[in-house]
Design a protein around this motif. Structure first.
Motif, PDB file in Angstrom:
ATOM      1  N   UNK A 183     -22.200  -7.434  93.947  1.00  0.00           N
ATOM      2  CA  UNK A 183     -20.833  -7.107  94.331  1.00  0.00           C
ATOM      3  C   UNK A 183     -20.614  -5.631  94.047  1.00  0.00           C
ATOM      4  N   UNK A 184     -19.957  -4.938  94.964  1.00  0.00           N
ATOM      5  CA  UNK A 184     -19.749  -3.512  94.807  1.00  0.00           C
ATOM      6  C   UNK A 184     -18.335  -3.091  95.158  1.00  0.00           C
ATOM      7  N   UNK A 185     -17.944  -1.962  94.619  1.00  0.00           N
ATOM      8  CA  UNK A 185     -16.645  -1.360  94.874  1.00  0.00           C
ATOM      9  C   UNK A 185     -16.891   0.094  95.279  1.00  0.00           C
ATOM     10  N   UNK A 186     -16.264   0.543  96.356  1.00  0.00           N
ATOM     11  CA  UNK A 186     -16.417   1.916  96.813  1.00  0.00           C
ATOM     12  C   UNK A 186     -15.056   2.573  96.993  1.00  0.00           C
ATOM     13  N   UNK A 187     -14.933   3.783  96.471  1.00  0.00           N
ATOM     14  CA  UNK A 187     -13.738   4.600  96.659  1.00  0.00           C
ATOM     15  C   UNK A 187     -14.134   5.805  97.495  1.00  0.00           C
ATOM     16  N   UNK A 188     -13.399   6.055  98.564  1.00  0.00           N
ATOM     17  CA  UNK A 188     -13.678   7.167  99.465  1.00  0.00           C
ATOM     18  C   UNK A 188     -12.488   8.123  99.447  1.00  0.00           C
ATOM     19  N   UNK A 189     -12.572   9.251  98.706  1.00  0.00           N
ATOM     20  CA  UNK A 189     -11.432  10.162  98.601  1.00  0.00           C
ATOM     21  C   UNK A 189     -10.895  10.719  99.927  1.00  0.00           C
ATOM     22  N   UNK A 190     -11.738  11.270 100.850  1.00  0.00           N
ATOM     23  CA  UNK A 190     -11.161  11.836 102.076  1.00  0.00           C
ATOM     24  C   UNK A 190     -10.686  10.731 103.033  1.00  0.00           C
ATOM     25  N   UNK A 191      -9.415  10.742 103.363  1.00  0.00           N
ATOM     26  CA  UNK A 191      -8.880   9.733 104.282  1.00  0.00           C
ATOM     27  C   UNK A 191      -9.444   9.881 105.691  1.00  0.00           C
ATOM     28  N   UNK A 192     -10.007  11.048 106.021  1.00  0.00           N
ATOM     29  CA  UNK A 192     -10.629  11.225 107.339  1.00  0.00           C
ATOM     30  C   UNK A 192     -11.875  10.361 107.474  1.00  0.00           C
ATOM     31  N   UNK A 193     -12.538  10.079 106.360  1.00  0.00           N
ATOM     32  CA  UNK A 193     -13.750   9.261 106.386  1.00  0.00           C
ATOM     33  C   UNK A 193     -13.383   7.779 106.411  1.00  0.00           C
ATOM     34  N   UNK A 194     -12.433   7.379 105.547  1.00  0.00           N
ATOM     35  CA  UNK A 194     -11.986   5.981 105.491  1.00  0.00           C
ATOM     36  C   UNK A 194     -10.500   5.972 105.124  1.00  0.00           C
ATOM     37  N   UNK A 195      -9.621   5.699 106.075  1.00  0.00           N
ATOM     38  CA  UNK A 195      -8.187   5.721 105.790  1.00  0.00           C
ATOM     39  C   UNK A 195      -7.757   4.740 104.699  1.00  0.00           C
ATOM     40  N   UNK A 196      -8.474   3.640 104.530  1.00  0.00           N
ATOM     41  CA  UNK A 196      -8.124   2.650 103.498  1.00  0.00           C
ATOM     42  C   UNK A 196      -8.508   3.125 102.100  1.00  0.00           C
ATOM     43  N   UNK A 197      -9.507   3.972 101.979  1.00  0.00           N
ATOM     44  CA  UNK A 197     -10.033   4.580 100.757  1.00  0.00           C
ATOM     45  C   UNK A 197     -10.734   3.612  99.805  1.00  0.00           C
ATOM     46  N   UNK A 198     -10.395   2.335  99.770  1.00  0.00           N
ATOM     47  CA  UNK A 198     -11.014   1.389  98.836  1.00  0.00           C
ATOM     48  C   UNK A 198     -11.683   0.271  99.623  1.00  0.00           C
ATOM     49  N   UNK A 199     -12.887  -0.126  99.187  1.00  0.00           N
ATOM     50  CA  UNK A 199     -13.599  -1.239  99.813  1.00  0.00           C
ATOM     51  C   UNK A 199     -14.297  -2.051  98.739  1.00  0.00           C
ATOM     52  N   UNK A 200     -14.340  -3.354  98.942  1.00  0.00           N
ATOM     53  CA  UNK A 200     -15.102  -4.251  98.077  1.00  0.00           C
ATOM     54  C   UNK A 200     -16.171  -4.894  98.952  1.00  0.00           C
ATOM     55  N   UNK A 201     -17.409  -4.875  98.473  1.00  0.00           N
ATOM     56  CA  UNK A 201     -18.546  -5.419  99.213  1.00  0.00           C
ATOM     57  C   UNK A 201     -19.206  -6.498  98.350  1.00  0.00           C
TER      58      UNK A 201
END
Length: 99
Positions: free
Chosen positions: A69-87
């Motif tokens: 199980x993983x958690x990803x935070x993506x600071x730039x909203x241009x890359x991922x507008x949601x910024x948070x993902x759980x895999x």
């Protein structure tokens, strides 16, 4: 839009740490950070993702089964507008030796 012939790159660095829950039951904790530079997104070597992952690998005969199980935070909203993902997932691999 992506333009042909762009000079894009992605660099990822990470660390893993293993904690033995029991003699044959490891818990693998991983942390990764990534830098992405893309002409089309106007990113100039920015920190673009931070990931934390937990995995419980188990060996069964020739097979290795690893739920994770993983958690990803993506600071730039241009890359991922949601910024948070759980895999989450299940990795299955086998070792076969030629005889």
């Amino acid at each position: 839009l992506m333009e042909d012939g762009g000079n894009d790159w992605y660099l990822e660095a990470g660390v893993d740490h293993v904690v033995m829950l029991k003699p044959d039951h490891p818990l693998v904790m991983s942390g990764h950070i990534g830098w992405f530079s893309a002409e089309w997104a106007n990113l100039s070597g920015q920190l673009t993702d931070i990931s934390l992952t937990l995995a419980l690998p188990m060996d069964v005969d020739w097979w290795s089964i690893s739920p994770w199980m993983g958690f990803t935070y993506t600071p730039p909203k241009r890359v991922n507008p949601d910024q948070y993902e759980v895999h989450a997932g299940l990795s299955l691999s086998g070792v076969f030796l030629a005889r």
